[in-house]
Design a protein around this motif. Structure first.
Motif, mmCIF file in Angstrom:
data_model
loop_
_atom_site.group_PDB
_atom_site.id
_atom_site.type_symbol
_atom_site.label_atom_id
_atom_site.label_comp_id
_atom_site.label_asym_id
_atom_site.label_seq_id
_atom_site.Cartn_x
_atom_site.Cartn_y
_atom_site.Cartn_z
ATOM 1 N N CYS A 246 0.908 -1.399 0.075
ATOM 2 C CA CYS A 246 -0.134 0.494 -0.012
ATOM 3 C C CYS A 246 0.650 1.045 -0.296
ATOM 4 O O CYS A 246 2.021 1.897 1.366
ATOM 5 C CB CYS A 246 -1.454 0.017 1.304
ATOM 6 S SG CYS A 246 -1.659 1.380 1.250
ATOM 7 N N GLY A 247 0.626 2.058 -0.975
ATOM 8 C CA GLY A 247 1.676 3.659 -1.002
ATOM 9 C C GLY A 247 1.018 4.484 -0.382
ATOM 10 O O GLY A 247 -0.732 4.329 -0.337
ATOM 11 N N VAL A 248 1.545 4.882 0.031
ATOM 12 C CA VAL A 248 1.105 6.318 0.922
ATOM 13 C C VAL A 248 1.791 7.689 0.129
ATOM 14 O O VAL A 248 2.613 8.209 0.270
ATOM 15 C CB VAL A 248 1.089 6.026 2.328
ATOM 16 C CG1 VAL A 248 0.739 6.796 3.350
ATOM 17 C CG2 VAL A 248 0.623 4.854 3.154
ATOM 18 N N ARG A 249 0.355 8.719 0.207
ATOM 19 C CA ARG A 249 0.732 9.727 -0.509
ATOM 20 C C ARG A 249 0.066 10.935 0.712
ATOM 21 O O ARG A 249 -1.063 10.667 1.059
ATOM 22 C CB ARG A 249 0.317 9.952 -1.456
ATOM 23 C CG ARG A 249 -0.367 11.320 -2.577
ATOM 24 C CD ARG A 249 1.263 11.820 -2.775
ATOM 25 N NE ARG A 249 1.827 12.997 -3.726
ATOM 26 C CZ ARG A 249 2.315 13.530 -4.175
ATOM 27 N NH1 ARG A 249 3.358 13.388 -3.722
ATOM 28 N NH2 ARG A 249 2.281 14.841 -5.179
ATOM 29 N N PHE A 250 0.409 11.689 1.049
ATOM 30 C CA PHE A 250 0.919 13.044 1.293
ATOM 31 C C PHE A 250 0.525 13.983 1.060
ATOM 32 O O PHE A 250 1.481 14.008 0.530
ATOM 33 C CB PHE A 250 1.809 12.796 2.814
ATOM 34 C CG PHE A 250 1.744 12.008 4.384
ATOM 35 C CD1 PHE A 250 0.385 12.323 4.673
ATOM 36 C CD2 PHE A 250 2.844 11.359 4.030
ATOM 37 C CE1 PHE A 250 0.666 11.265 5.639
ATOM 38 C CE2 PHE A 250 2.587 10.053 5.196
ATOM 39 C CZ PHE A 250 1.589 9.605 5.689
ATOM 40 N N CYS A 251 -0.261 14.985 1.246
ATOM 41 C CA CYS A 251 -0.183 16.213 0.929
ATOM 42 C C CYS A 251 0.506 17.223 1.593
ATOM 43 O O CYS A 251 1.475 16.771 2.083
ATOM 44 C CB CYS A 251 -1.445 17.562 1.369
ATOM 45 S SG CYS A 251 -2.096 17.383 2.879
ATOM 46 N N GLY A 252 0.618 18.113 0.382
ATOM 47 C CA GLY A 252 1.822 19.085 1.579
ATOM 48 C C GLY A 252 2.109 19.554 2.888
ATOM 49 O O GLY A 252 3.125 20.412 3.278
ATOM 50 N N GLY A 253 1.342 19.870 3.642
ATOM 51 C CA GLY A 253 0.539 20.146 4.662
ATOM 52 C C GLY A 253 0.418 21.782 4.787
ATOM 53 O O GLY A 253 0.854 21.927 5.973
ATOM 54 N N CYS A 254 0.276 22.228 3.609
ATOM 55 C CA CYS A 254 0.527 23.727 3.811
ATOM 56 C C CYS A 254 -1.690 24.817 4.825
ATOM 57 O O CYS A 254 -1.083 25.410 5.446
ATOM 58 C CB CYS A 254 -0.195 24.473 2.448
ATOM 59 S SG CYS A 254 -1.476 24.435 1.854
ATOM 60 N N ASN A 255 -2.344 23.573 5.465
ATOM 61 C CA ASN A 255 -3.126 24.091 5.804
ATOM 62 C C ASN A 255 -3.646 22.700 6.755
ATOM 63 O O ASN A 255 -4.775 22.322 6.486
ATOM 64 C CB ASN A 255 -4.584 24.188 4.703
ATOM 65 C CG ASN A 255 -4.772 25.728 5.866
ATOM 66 O OD1 ASN A 255 -5.438 25.370 6.934
ATOM 67 N ND2 ASN A 255 -6.698 25.340 5.307
ATOM 68 N N PRO A 256 -2.891 21.994 7.100
ATOM 69 C CA PRO A 256 -3.713 20.964 7.933
ATOM 70 C C PRO A 256 -4.268 21.037 9.264
ATOM 71 O O PRO A 256 -3.953 22.210 10.527
ATOM 72 C CB PRO A 256 -2.505 20.686 8.732
ATOM 73 C CG PRO A 256 -1.030 21.380 8.854
ATOM 74 C CD PRO A 256 -1.434 22.602 7.382
#
Length: 95
Positions: free
Chosen positions: A4-14
């Motif tokens: 299972c690959g995991v992709r995160f957003c850039g975290g600009c507005n977590p």
């Protein structure tokens, strides 16, 4: 084990702790090998963890054989865990 690959957003507005969400999912879902998604790799499924409802994390460039799961709020974690467990059981039965 399913990959299972995991992709995160850039975290600009977590609005929630994305790493904590992954740790919670990993601790309860057995039978999956979670790793950061990398282009050129093939994954059985993909988990996309966004920090807010904007869903800005791109993922179309990853090679995924199965389902793509999306999380952007704590309220979704239990359902995603349930779906991942069900899908990993089905995969194991097909082997």
């Amino acid at each position: 084990f399913m990959k299972c690959g995991v992709r995160f957003c850039g975290g600009c507005n977590p609005r929630f702790d994305r790493g904590k969400a992954l740790r919670e999912i990993e601790s309860d879902v057995k039978g999956l090998d979670f790793s950061h998604a990398v282009e050129g790799e093939t994954y059985d499924c993909l988990l996309v963890i966004n920090g807010c409802p904007a869903h800005c994390a791109s993922y179309g460039h990853f090679d995924v054989k199965g389902r793509i799961y999306m999380v952007w709020d704590y309220s979704q974690i239990e359902e995603v865990k349930k779906q991942l467990m069900e899908d990993s059981k089905l995969e194991m039965e097909d082997l």
